[in-house]
Scaffold this active site. Structure first.
Site, PDB file in Angstrom:
ATOM      1  N   GLU A  54       1.545   3.434   2.996  1.00 36.92           N
ATOM      2  CA  GLU A  54       2.021   2.820   4.239  1.00 36.92           C
ATOM      3  C   GLU A  54       3.536   2.723   4.109  1.00 36.92           C
ATOM      4  OE1 GLU A  54      -0.463  -0.677   4.760  1.00 36.92           O
ATOM      5  OE2 GLU A  54      -2.236   0.564   4.421  1.00 36.92           O
TER       6      GLU A  54
ATOM      7  N   HIS B 277       2.869  -3.562   6.556  1.00 35.25           N
ATOM      8  CA  HIS B 277       1.826  -2.557   6.370  1.00 35.25           C
ATOM      9  C   HIS B 277       1.827  -1.584   7.542  1.00 35.25           C
ATOM     10  CE1 HIS B 277      -0.545  -4.463   3.003  1.00 35.25           C
ATOM     11  NE2 HIS B 277       0.314  -5.421   3.308  1.00 35.25           N
TER      12      HIS B 277
ATOM     13  N   HIS C 131       0.882  -1.163   0.000  1.00 36.21           N
ATOM     14  CA  HIS C 131       0.000   0.000   0.000  1.00 36.21           C
ATOM     15  C   HIS C 131       0.923   1.218   0.000  1.00 36.21           C
ATOM     16  CE1 HIS C 131      -3.267  -2.741   1.800  1.00 36.21           C
ATOM     17  NE2 HIS C 131      -3.468  -2.582   0.507  1.00 36.21           N
TER      18      HIS C 131
ATOM     19  N   GLU D  18       1.501  -5.284  10.678  1.00 35.45           N
ATOM     20  CA  GLU D  18       1.088  -3.882  10.778  1.00 35.45           C
ATOM     21  C   GLU D  18       2.022  -3.252  11.794  1.00 35.45           C
ATOM     22  OE1 GLU D  18      -1.339  -2.609   8.998  1.00 35.45           O
ATOM     23  OE2 GLU D  18      -2.381  -4.398   8.265  1.00 35.45           O
TER      24      GLU D  18
HETATM   25 ZN   LIG Z   1      -1.862  -2.037   4.150  1.00 34.05          ZN
END
Ligand SMILES: [Zn+2]
Ligand SMILES: *[C@@H]1O[C@H](CO)[C@@H](O)[C@H](O)[C@H]1NC(C)=O
Ligand SMILES: *[C@@H]1O[C@H](CO)[C@@H](O)[C@H](O)[C@H]1NC(C)=O
Ligand SMILES: *[C@@H]1O[C@H](CO)[C@@H](O)[C@H](O)[C@H]1NC(C)=O
Length: 448
Positions: free
Chosen positions: A88, A192, A85, A283
């Site tokens: 990110e 992420h 992404h 994350e």
């Molecule tokens: Zn992501």
């Protein structure tokens, strides 16, 4: 030309003294940095591109290891992927820092040396460079999340639980799918931002037997939970489970992907189901694109976890399966009793298999056409301590009674590949209503 060379020299001299500075590097700076590493450290690094983004930026992968240019029997392949992404951005920064850390400490730091001597590490700092270049430096929103075609790359892979044949595969996704065929990756993580938690497969479900109490449980759930906890407990605060003020609590700082929110076409399920590569979605920051001043702290919090996770590539058992002549064979099925994988694990083109397993006793069954089925019970120690999984080679015996070999489901050899580039013109544009709904949903969810 002279001035340019001088600048380049000064730059590399400075960066070799001070290390890579903490900051956001654009695609050109990143490319220059990676080429520089590749040029100055040819013994332990190898730079190559796995394809191009929609706007034509190279998807650079730096390989690190004792033998960076080729696979060696018994040396597992590991990978980190960042910035899927585009907005990110922390994963991209941390992976460049990791490259700097590993390359500058090889042969001086014992852990780094053992990691790079015992595994081959592939790092793709940015899977979505176009998205990154178009990002706004914001914590929560989605500008820059998608690729140039406005597609969420983490929804664009073939899915094990629902058909996605009507989808066009994006260039970045195709590049990763092709990459997975060129190397037999064993373990991976995909970085992420927007939360602080280690998420593990499955991300999706068709409400079959895998769905248990709201979690979509894979046959290797015990291993995935262990891997996720390895990251969260090696991280300075992820294991507390409530690092971000506005998020829900994650017990132990880990979550089953589906339990958090169902997601079709994700990269981690694809790696696991079709590429025999166990992948987590990490994350790693509450804010997707934080101020540069926060980057050193984020590196300090994640560094031990990134290293500990790499060492987990040595879990379980590995080996070569050979026919009765002692020749390694491809596509022998190696199953662990009690683990019915959607696609059975098979030996790769070198005749090798890798199965990540926690310590314990396991029964493994090896089937190959024209040969007797072999069943062995093995005792698996904790491989990461020794920087090697248990080696268990298998010599098959020829048999006249063939046909016992496990039949692979058709979908395992050819996952639905989606619409080819040339077919895309036949796609109908989505209705204004669908587009509007999607837009509103994205804004509402502020996806990670
Ligand atoms: Zn992501
Ligand atoms: C990496 O270095 C090698 C050897 O120095 C060189 O031949 C190759 O072109 C470099 N690769 C890239 C992508 O710069
Ligand atoms: C790692 O490999 C290098 C190069 O072969 C060797 O010189 C070194 O002793 C090895 N170190 C360890 C800790 O395995
Ligand atoms: C595994 O098998 C060995 C014997 O080979 C036995 O001593 C040991 O207790 C077993 N371990 C477990 C966890 O069952």
């Amino acid at each position: 030309m002279f001035v340019f060379t001088l600048c380049l020299f000064l730059w590399s001299w400075l960066s070799s003294i001070h290390g890579l500075e903490f900051g956001y590097h654009n695609s050109m700076e990143m490319e220059q940095y990676l080429k520089d590493i590749n040029r100055t450290l040819p013994d332990i690094t190898h730079l190559h591109s796995i394809g191009q983004s929609v706007e034509g930026r190279e998807l650079w992968v730096l390989i690190l290891g004792q033998h960076p240019r080729e696979h060696r029997t018994g040396i597992p392949e590991f990978k980190y992927v960042g910035n899927m992404h585009g907005n990110e951005a922390v994963g991209r920064v941390l992976l460049l820092q990791l490259i700097d850390y590993l390359t500058s400490r090889y042969l001086s730091d014992p852990l780094v040396t053992r990691l790079l001597n015992s595994s081959r590490v592939h790092i793709l700092p940015s899977m979505n460079p176009d998205g990154f270049e178009s990002s706004a430096r914001e914590c929560m929103y989605t500008k820059g999340r998608y690729n140039k075609n406005g597609v969420d790359l983490n929804r664009n892979f073939p899915d094990a639980f629902e058909s996605t044949t009507d989808q066009k595969r994006e260039k970045e996704v195709r590049a990763v799918m092709d990459w997975l065929q060129t190397e037999s990756f064993v373990l991976s993580a995909n970085l992420h931002g927007g939360a602080v938690v280690a998420s593990y497969p499955y991300d999706n479900s068709n409400r079959g037997s895998e769905l248990q109490g709201g979690l979509s449980i894979s046959p290797d759930d015990d291993v995935f939970v262990h891997l996720a906890k390895t990251y969260s407990y090696s991280h300075s605060e992820m294991h507390s489970g409530n690092s971000c003020y506005d998020s829900q609590d994650f017990s132990h700082g880990i979550t089953n992907g589906y339990h958090w929110y169902p997601l079709p076409g994700g990269m981690q399920d694809y790696n696991y189901v079709w590429a025999q590569c166990l992948e987590l979605t990490l994350e790693i920051s509450c804010c997707k694109y934080p101020p540069e001043a926060q980057l050193p702290g984020l590196w300090a919090a994640n560094k031990p976890a990134l290293l500990a996770y790499m060492q987990q590539v040595h879990l379980g058992v590995k080996g070569v399966v050979m026919d009765s002549y002692g020749k390694p064979v491809q596509n022998a099925v190696v199953e662990v009793a009690g683990r019915r994988n959607v696609c059975p694990f098979r030996t790769d083109r070198n005749g090798e298999y890798y199965r990540l397993l926690l310590p314990g006793n396991y029964t493994i069954k090896v089937t190959y056409p024209g040969h007797k089925t072999l069943t062995h019970t093995i005792r698996v120690p904790y491989g990461p301590d020794a920087f090697s999984a248990l080696t268990h080679n298998v010599l098959l015996q020829h048999s006249d009674y063939s046909s016992t070999a496990t039949q692979l489901p058709q979908s395992c050899t050819t996952p639905d590949l989606g619409i080819q580039e040339s077919d895309s013109a036949t796609l109908l544009p989505p209705s204004v209503f669908t587009a509007l709904t999607l837009f509103l949903l994205q804004r509402l969810l502020m996806l990670s």
